[in-house]
Motif scaffolding. Structure first.
Motif, PDB file in Angstrom:
ATOM      1  N   GLN A 206       0.858  -1.174   0.000  1.00 57.57           N
ATOM      2  CA  GLN A 206       0.000   0.000   0.000  1.00 57.57           C
ATOM      3  C   GLN A 206       0.904   1.237   0.000  1.00 57.57           C
ATOM      4  O   GLN A 206       1.507   1.580   1.016  1.00 57.57           O
ATOM      5  CB  GLN A 206      -0.905   0.002   1.236  1.00 57.57           C
ATOM      6  N   GLN A 207       0.976   1.914  -1.129  1.00 57.87           N
ATOM      7  CA  GLN A 207       1.913   3.021  -1.252  1.00 57.87           C
ATOM      8  C   GLN A 207       1.609   4.146  -0.257  1.00 57.87           C
ATOM      9  O   GLN A 207       2.520   4.819   0.223  1.00 57.87           O
ATOM     10  CB  GLN A 207       1.903   3.579  -2.679  1.00 57.87           C
ATOM     11  N   LYS A 208       0.342   4.304   0.102  1.00 50.44           N
ATOM     12  CA  LYS A 208      -0.023   5.353   1.054  1.00 50.44           C
ATOM     13  C   LYS A 208       0.623   5.132   2.424  1.00 50.44           C
ATOM     14  O   LYS A 208       0.765   6.068   3.212  1.00 50.44           O
ATOM     15  CB  LYS A 208      -1.539   5.428   1.196  1.00 50.44           C
ATOM     16  N   ASP A 209       0.997   3.886   2.704  1.00 47.85           N
ATOM     17  CA  ASP A 209       1.639   3.592   3.992  1.00 47.85           C
ATOM     18  C   ASP A 209       3.121   3.967   3.996  1.00 47.85           C
ATOM     19  O   ASP A 209       3.755   3.952   5.066  1.00 47.85           O
ATOM     20  CB  ASP A 209       1.498   2.099   4.324  1.00 47.85           C
ATOM     21  N   TYR A 210       3.669   4.275   2.811  1.00 48.82           N
ATOM     22  CA  TYR A 210       5.091   4.587   2.699  1.00 48.82           C
ATOM     23  C   TYR A 210       5.268   5.846   1.841  1.00 48.82           C
ATOM     24  O   TYR A 210       5.798   5.793   0.729  1.00 48.82           O
ATOM     25  CB  TYR A 210       5.854   3.413   2.077  1.00 48.82           C
ATOM     26  N   PRO A 211       4.798   6.977   2.311  1.00 44.59           N
ATOM     27  CA  PRO A 211       4.879   8.203   1.504  1.00 44.59           C
ATOM     28  C   PRO A 211       6.322   8.576   1.173  1.00 44.59           C
ATOM     29  O   PRO A 211       7.217   8.484   2.017  1.00 44.59           O
ATOM     30  CB  PRO A 211       4.228   9.256   2.413  1.00 44.59           C
ATOM     31  N   GLY A 212       6.538   8.935  -0.111  1.00 40.36           N
ATOM     32  CA  GLY A 212       7.853   9.385  -0.541  1.00 40.36           C
ATOM     33  C   GLY A 212       8.837   8.288  -0.869  1.00 40.36           C
ATOM     34  O   GLY A 212       9.970   8.570  -1.265  1.00 40.36           O
ATOM     35  N   VAL A 213       8.443   7.031  -0.725  1.00 38.31           N
ATOM     36  CA  VAL A 213       9.374   5.942  -0.993  1.00 38.31           C
ATOM     37  C   VAL A 213       9.606   5.813  -2.498  1.00 38.31           C
ATOM     38  O   VAL A 213       8.702   6.008  -3.312  1.00 38.31           O
ATOM     39  CB  VAL A 213       8.847   4.613  -0.400  1.00 38.31           C
ATOM     40  N   GLU A 214      10.838   5.500  -2.891  1.00 31.29           N
ATOM     41  CA  GLU A 214      11.168   5.281  -4.289  1.00 31.29           C
ATOM     42  C   GLU A 214      10.851   3.839  -4.659  1.00 31.29           C
ATOM     43  O   GLU A 214      11.215   2.907  -3.947  1.00 31.29           O
ATOM     44  CB  GLU A 214      12.654   5.550  -4.544  1.00 31.29           C
ATOM     45  N   ILE A 215      10.154   3.658  -5.769  1.00 27.36           N
ATOM     46  CA  ILE A 215       9.765   2.321  -6.217  1.00 27.36           C
ATOM     47  C   ILE A 215      10.720   1.848  -7.299  1.00 27.36           C
ATOM     48  O   ILE A 215      10.905   2.519  -8.323  1.00 27.36           O
ATOM     49  CB  ILE A 215       8.319   2.307  -6.716  1.00 27.36           C
ATOM     50  N   VAL A 216      11.327   0.696  -7.075  1.00 27.54           N
ATOM     51  CA  VAL A 216      12.257   0.098  -8.035  1.00 27.54           C
ATOM     52  C   VAL A 216      11.688  -1.246  -8.470  1.00 27.54           C
ATOM     53  O   VAL A 216      11.649  -2.194  -7.674  1.00 27.54           O
ATOM     54  CB  VAL A 216      13.664  -0.083  -7.417  1.00 27.54           C
TER      55      VAL A 216
END
Length: 219
Positions: A206-216
């Motif tokens: 859930q991207q909302k749980d990790y704001p600002g994280v870079e996705i690789v």
């Protein structure tokens, strides 16, 4: 500390295996104990457990870490959270969140591995080992049965594993891994909760749980 979870990047699908144990050495007492332990964990469809990992390196340096694992065994899903990492899988895709660098790595679920990690800590002993009973021990007031395992694969990175079992509940108390580099890894299992209700979104990133994280995306 990226090495803090022994083999954590090689998450094994062994954790969802429902096959009967295939032990390679017939120590009757050890086999009976391991059979009972297998039956205990195979009866669980879902599982939540806290664990700690204590590492003593060959140079005497030490490190400790703790976390929680959630598993949906029939679906091959898992979610592991520690201070430095979250590892999430829906059975097909794996998201590894590296909290200290603000990055999430997306891969396909790795194939079965001989590496021992929180995902297969409840089932790694089923095959590929010789085993023998050792003298009983205690953890505080709790009596523990002890089995020592030796990998049959000469290229395994460890030469011995010590498995201690709560003989009343037939649950794993801890696992000590002795590697060939002189390091020692001790997983201790705590507060096992059998068959808890776990929502499907527990096993999806859930991207909302990790704001600002870079996705690789490494798929």
């Amino acid at each position: 500390m990226k090495k803090s979870i022994y083999g954590i990047t090689a998450l094994a699908t062994l954790m969802v295996s429902m096959a009967l144990p295939g032990y390679t050495q017939t120590d009757a007492a050890a086999k009976s104990l391991l059979d009972r332990v297998s039956q205990t964990y195979e009866a669980y469809k879902t599982l939540q457990a806290e664990f700690s990992l204590a590492i003593k390196q060959a140079d005497q340096a030490t490190h400790t870490e703790s976390g929680t694992i959630y598993m949906d065994k029939p679906a091959g899903k898992y979610y592991i959270t520690t201070g430095n990492q979250d590892i999430i899988s829906d059975g097909k895709t794996q998201w590894m969140v590296l909290k200290d660098v603000g990055e999430v790595q997306i891969t396909e679920v790795p194939p079965a591995s001989e590496a021992i990690s929180p995902t297969n800590i409840f089932s790694f002993y089923k095959e590929g080992y010789k085993y023998v009973s050792a003298d009983d021990e205690r953890a505080g007031s709790k009596p523990l049965a002890v089995v020592e395992l030796t990998p049959t694969d000469a290229y395994a990175p460890y030469f011995k594993i010590k498995l201690r079992v709560d003989e009343k509940a037939y649950r794993i108390h801890d696992v000590t891994i002795f590697d060939k580099g002189g390091n020692r890894f001790v997983y201790t299992i705590k507060n096992t909760n059998a068959n808890p209700p776990l929502p499907n979104n527990k096993f999806a990133f859930q991207q909302k749980d990790y704001p600002g994280v870079e996705i690789v995306d490494l798929r």
